[in-house]
Scaffold this motif. Structure first.
Motif, mmCIF file in Angstrom:
data_model
loop_
_atom_site.group_PDB
_atom_site.id
_atom_site.type_symbol
_atom_site.label_atom_id
_atom_site.label_comp_id
_atom_site.label_asym_id
_atom_site.label_seq_id
_atom_site.Cartn_x
_atom_site.Cartn_y
_atom_site.Cartn_z
ATOM 1 N N THR A 387 0.899 -1.362 0.097
ATOM 2 C CA THR A 387 -0.175 0.050 0.007
ATOM 3 C C THR A 387 0.923 1.401 0.097
ATOM 4 N N GLN A 388 1.899 1.225 0.597
ATOM 5 C CA GLN A 388 3.033 2.251 0.460
ATOM 6 C C GLN A 388 4.318 1.827 0.450
ATOM 7 N N VAL A 389 5.307 2.647 -0.119
ATOM 8 C CA VAL A 389 6.953 2.107 -0.462
ATOM 9 C C VAL A 389 7.422 3.493 -0.460
ATOM 10 N N GLN A 390 8.633 3.306 0.205
ATOM 11 C CA GLN A 390 9.668 4.420 0.422
ATOM 12 C C GLN A 390 10.941 3.934 0.385
ATOM 13 N N GLU A 401 8.333 -0.737 2.897
ATOM 14 C CA GLU A 401 6.796 -0.890 2.735
ATOM 15 C C GLU A 401 5.743 -1.120 3.638
ATOM 16 N N GLU A 424 8.426 2.888 -8.587
ATOM 17 C CA GLU A 424 6.941 3.054 -9.253
ATOM 18 C C GLU A 424 6.309 1.792 -9.493
ATOM 19 N N LYS A 427 4.698 -0.093 -5.583
ATOM 20 C CA LYS A 427 3.242 0.302 -5.084
ATOM 21 C C LYS A 427 2.171 -0.291 -5.680
ATOM 22 N N ASN A 428 1.139 -0.714 -4.889
ATOM 23 C CA ASN A 428 -0.167 -1.363 -5.217
ATOM 24 C C ASN A 428 0.082 -2.575 -5.600
#
Length: 535
Positions: A387-390, A401, A424, A427-428
């Motif tokens: 749901t989130q990643v950085q 994540e 990119e 995510k998802n």
């Protein structure tokens, strides 16, 4: 690192003689290895000594070859003994990285033609991709399968392999290995150590490909004689690898022989026909021989460990000593503060943890718990969605994540995928997540699961559930329906034992042995890596 490299080259002189044998207690051929140009004068002096020996007119073994290398550099700069820049013998010992890993990395980096560079990232890549996923994976898969009880394996007994020379896949492999061993001997005679080591590792890669193409796990059920040919051939290759790699990693070869339950004596002598025998590896180990107990040979080096070592051994030894003094002073301050701090509850009573252990002792009495069988059902693999990643704030190679695995809150997961998968594309994304590993702190952030990926030596891809798979559902394997462990005990090596049989097949399907990763919507796959390792 200077000292390590020179020591390694000296060891090659002692080990290289196994290719040529001995006669009357005298070495038949002698090599001299010079690690750095600055040592030439020292070795010139040694050569003068040898000339004196020649003058005695006795039958001494004379030097055949002098091997000279360039410089090995460290990370972003030059190694320096005088300034203490680099990793030295005491540092290597302190790092607790096995000696065979150091030897492999340094010898693959041996500066035979031009200067080369040691980096911690390269050490990690060589250990994880080449030693663990290639060499270690091949040997452990072969020996673990043979060691399984009858009905699942061979009860640790080497099977007969009649008509192996008529088995097309095996005969083709034998011819390839014979050619590689011939090239290996030529390379070693010419003191091309890097090439010799590369050829030995190529044989290991051929062994892995042979196992995958033969699909031995299916043959065991459908064509046992062919499976026996594959297993006896493969265990012969394991022995051959112990011989070929002994000059480079002697402690590795000792451990392999221990697991093979063979004497600590290696022979690869052309005079005895050993080189020719490499074309028929199924003949190396006799029928009916009982092997020892297989255990994993290598342990993964993680990103956070690499960063720790890079920081620990940064700068000169004087800089490190200053840092150590400061850290010790800080630790003493903390200790003093703790000594002066009284821990109590509001009533002034001792905390529960300080009570006598009578109750705990009573709990431990009685019969010991029965150890559960190590099967794939013990892994809690679930469908998750990122749901989130950085990027990790303190590690360039790590993602942080948030992954929904069907629980109230998403799990925080740290993955070393920055170099392989753009952010990119993360995510998802639906992924397969191993949820019952013990949580581990990676550069200050606790990771509560692991994203499963397939890999080769230069490529990594996510294992992906089908589009219709339900987030949070468990990935299953036919015939294994037991409840998974709540948390895998790292001391029991359950994940390490099962991981060696996780792979992708020729159709890109993720499998445990021949059983696909299955969800309610179908099987899990990867994009393009066939016959890859999953971890």
């Amino acid at each position: 690192m200077y000292g390590l490299m020179h020591l390694l080259d000296t060891c090659q002189l002692l080990n290289a003689t196994h290719l040529n044998g001995r006669s009357g207690g005298k070495i038949l051929k002698m090599w001299s290895y010079i690690s750095l140009w600055e040592r030439i004068m020292f070795h010139f002096t040694l050569s003068c000594f040898l000339l004196h020996l020649l003058g005695t007119e006795e039958n001494w073994t004379m030097m055949k070859t002098i091997s000279v290398t360039e410089y090995l550099n460290y990370e972003t700069g030059k190694l320096s003994k005088s300034k203490g820049v680099g990793v030295f013998g005491n540092d290597a010992k302190e790092a607790n990285i096995p000696v065979e890993v150091w030897r492999y990395d340094l010898l693959t980096n041996r500066p035979e033609v031009s200067d080369t560079l040691f980096t911690w990232a390269d050490l990690k890549a060589k250990l994880n991709s080449e030693l663990l996923n290639n060499l270690g994976n091949f040997i452990n898969r072969v020996l673990s399968f043979i060691a399984k009880e009858s009905g699942l394996g061979y009860g640790s007994i080497i099977p007969d392999a009649p008509n192996a020379e008529s088995h097309l896949l095996t005969k083709t492999l034998g011819d390839k290995i014979g050619d590689y061993v011939h090239q290996y001997v030529e390379a070693m005679e010419k003191v091309k150590l890097k090439q010799g080591l590369k050829l030995a590792m190529t044989i290991s890669g051929e062994g892995n490909a042979y196992l995958q193409e033969s699909q031995f796990w299916k043959l065991y059920k459908e064509d046992l004689p062919s499976c026996s040919i594959v297993m006896r051939t493969s265990v012969g290759i394991v022995y051959l690898l112990a011989c070929l790699l002994e000059p480079f990693m002697p402690s590795f070869s000792i451990e392999v022989l221990k697991q093979l339950n063979l004497p600590l004596q290696l022979s690869l002598c052309d005079d005895k026909g050993d080189i020719k025998k490499a074309k028929t590896p199924w003949e190396f180990i006799p029928i009916g021989h009982k092997i020892g107990t297989p255990v994993p040979l290598f342990k993964e080096l993680k990103d956070e460990e690499v960063e720790f070592f890079r920081n620990k051994f940064a700068g000169s030894q004087a800089d490190r000593a200053d840092r150590a003094v400061k850290e010790e002073a800080e630790a003493k301050k903390v200790t003093e503060k703790l000594k002066n701090t009284k821990i109590s509850d509001k009533s002034g009573k001792k905390e529960k943890g300080e009570k006598s252990g009578v109750g705990e002792k009573a709990k431990t009495k009685g019969a010991p718990a029965v150890e559960k069988e190590v099967t794939i059902s013990r892994l809690d693999i679930r469908v998750g969605i990122i749901t989130q990643v950085q990027k990790h704030p303190d590690a360039d190679s790590l993602y942080v994540e948030q992954i929904d695995v069907g629980e109230e809150q998403p799990r925080t997961v740290v993955s070393g995928l920055v170099k392989f998968i753009p952010i990119e594309q993360m995510k998802n994304r639906k992924v397969c997540v191993l949820c019952n590993l013990k949580a581990a702190t990676m550069r200050g952030i606790k990771s509560h699961a692991m994203v499963l990926c397939a890999s080769t030596s230069d490529k990594v891809e996510l294992v992906e559930p089908p589009e219709g798979a339900v987030v949070g559902e468990r990935v299953t394997f036919s015939g294994f329906d037991e409840k998974p462990d709540d948390v895998l005990n790292p001391k029991k090596k359950i994940w390490e034992t099962l991981q060696v049989d996780l792979h992708t097949d020729k159709d890109l399907i993720a499998c445990f042995k021949d059983l696909p990763f299955t969800t309610s919507a179908g099987v899990c796959k990867v994009s393009s890596i066939s016959n890859g390792t999953i971890r």
